[in-house]
Design a protein around this motif. Structure first.
Motif, PDB file in Angstrom:
ATOM      1  N   UNK A   1       0.819  -1.215   0.000  1.00  0.00           N
ATOM      2  CA  UNK A   1       0.000   0.000   0.000  1.00  0.00           C
ATOM      3  C   UNK A   1       0.845   1.255   0.000  1.00  0.00           C
ATOM      4  N   UNK A   2       1.902   1.263   0.808  1.00  0.00           N
ATOM      5  CA  UNK A   2       2.772   2.437   0.877  1.00  0.00           C
ATOM      6  C   UNK A   2       3.497   2.647  -0.454  1.00  0.00           C
ATOM      7  N   UNK A   3       3.939   1.543  -1.070  1.00  0.00           N
ATOM      8  CA  UNK A   3       4.607   1.637  -2.375  1.00  0.00           C
ATOM      9  C   UNK A   3       3.678   2.283  -3.402  1.00  0.00           C
ATOM     10  N   UNK A   4       2.402   1.863  -3.412  1.00  0.00           N
ATOM     11  CA  UNK A   4       1.442   2.415  -4.369  1.00  0.00           C
ATOM     12  C   UNK A   4       1.254   3.914  -4.154  1.00  0.00           C
ATOM     13  N   UNK A   5       1.094   4.334  -2.895  1.00  0.00           N
ATOM     14  CA  UNK A   5       0.898   5.757  -2.603  1.00  0.00           C
ATOM     15  C   UNK A   5       2.085   6.582  -3.073  1.00  0.00           C
ATOM     16  N   UNK A   6       3.277   6.087  -2.795  1.00  0.00           N
ATOM     17  CA  UNK A   6       4.492   6.822  -3.167  1.00  0.00           C
ATOM     18  C   UNK A   6       4.590   6.966  -4.680  1.00  0.00           C
ATOM     19  N   UNK A   7       4.348   5.876  -5.392  1.00  0.00           N
ATOM     20  CA  UNK A   7       4.477   5.899  -6.857  1.00  0.00           C
ATOM     21  C   UNK A   7       3.358   6.724  -7.488  1.00  0.00           C
ATOM     22  N   UNK A   8       2.129   6.568  -6.996  1.00  0.00           N
ATOM     23  CA  UNK A   8       1.009   7.342  -7.534  1.00  0.00           C
ATOM     24  C   UNK A   8       1.252   8.835  -7.367  1.00  0.00           C
ATOM     25  N   UNK A   9       1.805   9.215  -6.220  1.00  0.00           N
ATOM     26  CA  UNK A   9       2.097  10.631  -5.983  1.00  0.00           C
ATOM     27  C   UNK A   9       3.099  11.179  -6.977  1.00  0.00           C
ATOM     28  N   UNK A  10       4.161  10.410  -7.236  1.00  0.00           N
ATOM     29  CA  UNK A  10       5.183  10.868  -8.186  1.00  0.00           C
ATOM     30  C   UNK A  10       4.616  11.010  -9.597  1.00  0.00           C
ATOM     31  N   UNK A  11       3.832  10.008 -10.015  1.00  0.00           N
ATOM     32  CA  UNK A  11       3.262  10.050 -11.364  1.00  0.00           C
ATOM     33  C   UNK A  11       2.313  11.237 -11.501  1.00  0.00           C
ATOM     34  N   UNK A  12       1.446  11.433 -10.490  1.00  0.00           N
ATOM     35  CA  UNK A  12       0.490  12.534 -10.574  1.00  0.00           C
ATOM     36  C   UNK A  12       1.197  13.886 -10.599  1.00  0.00           C
ATOM     37  N   UNK A  13       2.227  14.046  -9.793  1.00  0.00           N
ATOM     38  CA  UNK A  13       2.955  15.327  -9.779  1.00  0.00           C
ATOM     39  C   UNK A  13       3.497  15.663 -11.159  1.00  0.00           C
ATOM     40  N   UNK A  14       3.966  14.646 -11.867  1.00  0.00           N
ATOM     41  CA  UNK A  14       4.469  14.884 -13.218  1.00  0.00           C
ATOM     42  C   UNK A  14       3.336  15.255 -14.176  1.00  0.00           C
ATOM     43  N   UNK A  15       2.187  14.569 -14.045  1.00  0.00           N
ATOM     44  CA  UNK A  15       1.038  14.904 -14.899  1.00  0.00           C
ATOM     45  C   UNK A  15       0.584  16.331 -14.620  1.00  0.00           C
ATOM     46  N   UNK A  16       0.575  16.706 -13.364  1.00  0.00           N
ATOM     47  CA  UNK A  16       0.170  18.065 -12.993  1.00  0.00           C
ATOM     48  C   UNK A  16       1.123  19.098 -13.594  1.00  0.00           C
ATOM     49  N   UNK A  17       2.411  18.813 -13.500  1.00  0.00           N
ATOM     50  CA  UNK A  17       3.403  19.766 -14.005  1.00  0.00           C
ATOM     51  C   UNK A  17       3.388  19.856 -15.525  1.00  0.00           C
ATOM     52  N   UNK A  18       3.336  18.695 -16.191  1.00  0.00           N
ATOM     53  CA  UNK A  18       3.474  18.652 -17.646  1.00  0.00           C
ATOM     54  C   UNK A  18       2.171  18.927 -18.391  1.00  0.00           C
ATOM     55  N   UNK A  19       1.035  18.726 -17.707  1.00  0.00           N
ATOM     56  CA  UNK A  19      -0.248  18.850 -18.409  1.00  0.00           C
ATOM     57  C   UNK A  19      -1.173  19.850 -17.719  1.00  0.00           C
ATOM     58  N   UNK A  20      -1.610  19.537 -16.502  1.00  0.00           N
ATOM     59  CA  UNK A  20      -2.636  20.342 -15.835  1.00  0.00           C
ATOM     60  C   UNK A  20      -2.228  21.801 -15.717  1.00  0.00           C
ATOM     61  N   UNK A  21      -1.001  22.057 -15.240  1.00  0.00           N
ATOM     62  CA  UNK A  21      -0.561  23.430 -14.979  1.00  0.00           C
ATOM     63  C   UNK A  21      -0.208  24.202 -16.245  1.00  0.00           C
ATOM     64  N   UNK A  22      -0.292  23.569 -17.393  1.00  0.00           N
ATOM     65  CA  UNK A  22       0.074  24.232 -18.648  1.00  0.00           C
ATOM     66  C   UNK A  22      -1.096  24.984 -19.283  1.00  0.00           C
ATOM     67  N   UNK A  23      -2.287  24.828 -18.716  1.00  0.00           N
ATOM     68  CA  UNK A  23      -3.486  25.365 -19.372  1.00  0.00           C
ATOM     69  C   UNK A  23      -3.362  26.849 -19.696  1.00  0.00           C
ATOM     70  N   UNK A  24      -3.054  27.674 -18.707  1.00  0.00           N
ATOM     71  CA  UNK A  24      -3.026  29.118 -18.935  1.00  0.00           C
ATOM     72  C   UNK A  24      -1.945  29.501 -19.937  1.00  0.00           C
ATOM     73  N   UNK A  25      -0.807  28.846 -19.845  1.00  0.00           N
ATOM     74  CA  UNK A  25       0.290  29.116 -20.783  1.00  0.00           C
ATOM     75  C   UNK A  25      -0.144  28.813 -22.220  1.00  0.00           C
ATOM     76  N   UNK A  26      -0.797  27.673 -22.414  1.00  0.00           N
ATOM     77  CA  UNK A  26      -1.263  27.293 -23.751  1.00  0.00           C
ATOM     78  C   UNK A  26      -2.340  28.257 -24.230  1.00  0.00           C
ATOM     79  N   UNK A  27      -3.248  28.641 -23.341  1.00  0.00           N
ATOM     80  CA  UNK A  27      -4.319  29.560 -23.719  1.00  0.00           C
ATOM     81  C   UNK A  27      -3.755  30.915 -24.131  1.00  0.00           C
ATOM     82  N   UNK A  28      -2.823  31.424 -23.351  1.00  0.00           N
ATOM     83  CA  UNK A  28      -2.214  32.719 -23.681  1.00  0.00           C
ATOM     84  C   UNK A  28      -1.483  32.663 -25.015  1.00  0.00           C
ATOM     85  N   UNK A  29      -0.908  31.515 -25.292  1.00  0.00           N
ATOM     86  CA  UNK A  29      -0.084  31.368 -26.486  1.00  0.00           C
ATOM     87  C   UNK A  29      -0.909  31.159 -27.754  1.00  0.00           C
ATOM     88  N   UNK A  30      -2.045  30.452 -27.636  1.00  0.00           N
ATOM     89  CA  UNK A  30      -2.733  29.986 -28.844  1.00  0.00           C
ATOM     90  C   UNK A  30      -4.198  30.399 -28.966  1.00  0.00           C
TER      91      UNK A  30
END
Length: 693
Positions: free
Chosen positions: A571-600
């Motif tokens: 269970x702890x392994x899953x939480x740790x890995x899920x957190x890392x994967x989500x943080x990357x999705x947030x950084x690379x995708x979710x948080x890019x919305x305003x930047x993409x909107x301003x640009x395009x």
């Protein structure tokens, strides 16, 4: 409605090209033993299944019924003759009542088996019981009163020299040619193995035996002529229904789709099968998807049509099968298939997809093909802004499950949007980016629910890991996993290990198959792992690859897994890995919305519009009108209506609906959005409060 006809009429219809095989039908595959069983069932009145025909309403290429000798080792067989029928030729054939021109949709194996037996391609013999073998109650019956079933010993592929044997093709010949009785005796009867083996016997009564032979001939002829012997359905179907029939009901054979039917339509002017083989022979390791290339061509053709006439863009199968022709494919196939390959290379080289099999939504290749077309050069020449948008669009489309439903509409919209990006233009459709950004993953806990390989988000997560680390490393040698490798989604904690070490009431046991417990590695590695603890099998791999820690990091697997720290902490392994994967999705995708909107994105200019051309269809009939977005009124057929619904009810009645029919006018009338080149309901104007220029 079920109908019946005879074997005789069926075979003659095949001979005269009245009953024809579509070119895309699978090959004749029945072993001769099945033909033997088929005739045995016919004589014994055992139902052999109905034959299904279709009356074609479109051009089609047909293939000859297989009349070649069966395959023998070291001997090549000739290819079967193909013949193209244009729509005009089919219409002409349909005018001739006797022709009844039709396609064999289901029953090819049975029809071909009967045809081959009667034409003498396959030797099938009716073998009669000897008189001593007949049942006692037949002894008093005249020859003419004995049925075929009563006297049948068996059907076989060889003569029986101890019993009267008659070849079915000999019966067919005597039905269709004039023979005198002496000719029948000399040409057929005296050449049977039965006659040759027994004629010298003093007990052999040639006159009586020939009488039995003639009786048997007549009975089999009557069998062939029996009008109620074969049941069939004759379907008068549109092209669209024709496709649905094969997609849904051809369960006994190779599953067919509209591309197979398109192949038969184009055959005379463009050999699609040949082009597919040429592509795959030139591009080893790449698997072509004809449907993707065909839909891309459909988009290009329909966009040209849109620019010329204003007709909406379409890529659905009805448009493809009715509007696309060989000329379109000769013009675009090489270009589009080349863009297809370059798109795959772009996905692999940028780690957006680890292999063709693991692409979450293959249909997303179509907008990327169009993007490349509009660029006018390769992906490597696009600027940074374009690259950022493509990556954002790609991951958002997957994580929002954008292509799960109504994919044709999404494909067209995305082709239009990516065309704008390729030209350096701005997006003016207000809803596009908002809908694109609504991804299904809003927290690390959301990752747990994806546990099915077929799910696009599941595949997307595994590919995203590969993307975020710029290429997954093989555990065995720390080299990048290649897109041509046979890749499997491995359980980091093996299933058997979890089953044995977690109690049934442990909630973490539900996440054995979760994507958080999965990662992509070469299949051969996965097979060798077995059901060992993670620390055990990874330590074994470390003996072969001392740098395995470097590989594990690219899979977001904490290297402490090697020392057994997580063996009892699933269970702890899953939480740790899920957190890392989500943080990357947030950084690379979710948080890019305003930047993409301003640009395009660019707000559309608000213009005081009082008239928008609209249309509506009902049972394939179309009417036009004019909508005033400000007053919400509609001018239709010379009359002003105070609401879209009142105008819609009148239009619907004019198109054939019964009086009193109700309609939601906002979801009945459509307009062409100039910003996305899409046809939308006028409800979109109300919802978004958008003025149309």
């Amino acid at each position: 409605m079920e109908r019946t006809h005879s074997i005789e009429s069926l075979i003659k219809d095949v001979q005269n090209e009245y009953a024809v095989l579509p070119e895309f039908q699978r090959d004749f595959v029945w072993e001769i033993a099945k033909t033997v069983d088929l005739f045995d069932s016919i004589v014994k009145d055992i139902f052999i299944g109905a034959i299904i025909y279709g009356v074609p309403s479109f051009e089609i290429t047909t293939r000859a019924v297989d009349d070649r000798e069966r395959k023998t080792r070291g001997k090549r067989r000739n290819t079967l003759l193909v013949k193209h029928f244009s729509k005009a030729q089919i219409d002409e054939k349909q005018k001739i009542d006797k022709s009844n021109f039709r396609l064999i949709l289901d029953g090819q194996q049975r029809i071909t088996s009967m045809y081959r037996a009667l034409e003498g391609v396959d030797d099938i013999y009716f073998i009669r019981k000897n008189d001593s073998e007949l049942d006692n109650d037949l002894s008093d019956k005249k020859l003419s009163e004995q049925t075929l079933e009563e006297v049948l010993y068996n059907f076989d592929t060889e003569e029986d020299d101890t019993r009267m044997s008659i070849k079915l093709s000999d019966v067919w010949k005597t039905m269709n040619e004039d023979y005198f009785e002496d000719e029948l005796k000399n040409t057929f009867f005296k050449k049977t193995s039965y006659y040759k083996a027994n004629s010298e016997d003093s007990n052999f009564n040639e006159i009586e035996e020939f009488r039995i032979y003639l009786s048997l001939q007549k009975k089999i002829q009557n069998l062939f002529k029996a009008e109620k012997l074969l049941s069939y359905y004759l379907l008068d179907m549109s092209l669209d229904r024709f496709v649905l029939f094969f997609e849904r009901s051809n369960s006994r054979g190779v599953q067919l789709n509209f591309i197979d039917i398109l192949t038969a339509k184009l055959y005379e002017g463009f050999n699609l099968k040949k082009k597919i083989k040429e592509f795959e022979s030139k591009n080893s390791g790449y698997e072509i998807s004809p449907e993707i290339i065909v839909r891309a061509i459909a988009y290009i053709v329909s966009r040209d049509r849109f620019e010329e006439s204003g007709k909406g863009m379409e890529i659905h199968r009805t448009f493809i099968l009715t509007e696309l022709n060989a000329e379109h494919f000769n013009l675009y196939w090489e270009k589009v298939s080349n863009w297809y390959k370059k798109t795959l290379e772009f996905l692999f080289n940028n780690h957006l997809a680890i292999s063709q099999y693991w692409i979450p939504y293959p249909n997303m290749i179509i907008p990327l093909i169009i993007f490349q077309k509009e660029l006018g050069y390769g992906f490597d020449q696009m600027n940074d802004n374009q690259r950022e948008f493509i990556f954002y669009w790609y991951w958002c489309s997957i994580f929002s499950q954008r292509y799960t439903g109504s994919s044709n509409e999404k494909i067209i919209q995305d082709c239009n949007i990516l065309s704008l990006i390729a030209k350096g233009e701005k997006i003016k459709d207000r809803t596009f980016l908002n809908k694109l950004s609504k991804i299904a993953i809003t927290s690390w806990g959301d990752l747990y629910s994806y546990d099915k390989r077929q799910n696009a988000v599941y595949r997307g997560i595994l590919n995203f890991i590969n993307y975020s680390v710029k290429g997954l490393l093989d555990w065995n040698n720390t080299s990048k996993i290649n897109f041509m490798d046979n890749i499997d989604d491995h359980h980091i904690f093996p299933r058997d290990f979890i089953d044995k070490n977690l109690s049934d009431d442990d909630p973490n046991k539900d996440f054995i198959n979760s994507v958080v417990n999965r990662t992509l590695i070469p299949k051969i590695t996965n097979i060798k792992i077995g059901n060992k603890a993670p620390s055990a099998y990874l330590s074994e791999i470390k003996q072969r690859n001392p740098s395995i820690e470097q590989s594990l990091k690219t899979h977001y697997i904490d290297t402490d897994i090697l020392n057994g720290q997580y063996d009892n902490n699933f269970g702890f392994f899953l939480e740790l890995r899920a957190g890392e994967i989500f943080n990357q999705i947030k950084t690379e995708v979710v948080d890019k919305f305003q930047e993409i909107k301003d640009m395009h994105y660019q707000e559309p200019q608000n213009v005081n519009v009082t008239s928008v051309k609209i249309s509506a269809t009902y049972y394939n009939k179309k009417v036009d009108a004019v909508f005033n977005p400000q007053s919400k009124t509609i001018q239709y057929n010379g009359e002003l209506f105070d609401s879209p619904s009142s105008a819609g009810m009148k239009a619907k009645q004019d198109l054939g609906a019964p009086e009193g029919a109700t309609v939601n006018g906002w979801r009945f009338w459509k307009y062409l959005d100039p910003y996305s080149n899409e046809t939308k309901f006028i409800d979109h104007l109300r919802q978004e409060d958008t003025n149309v220029s």
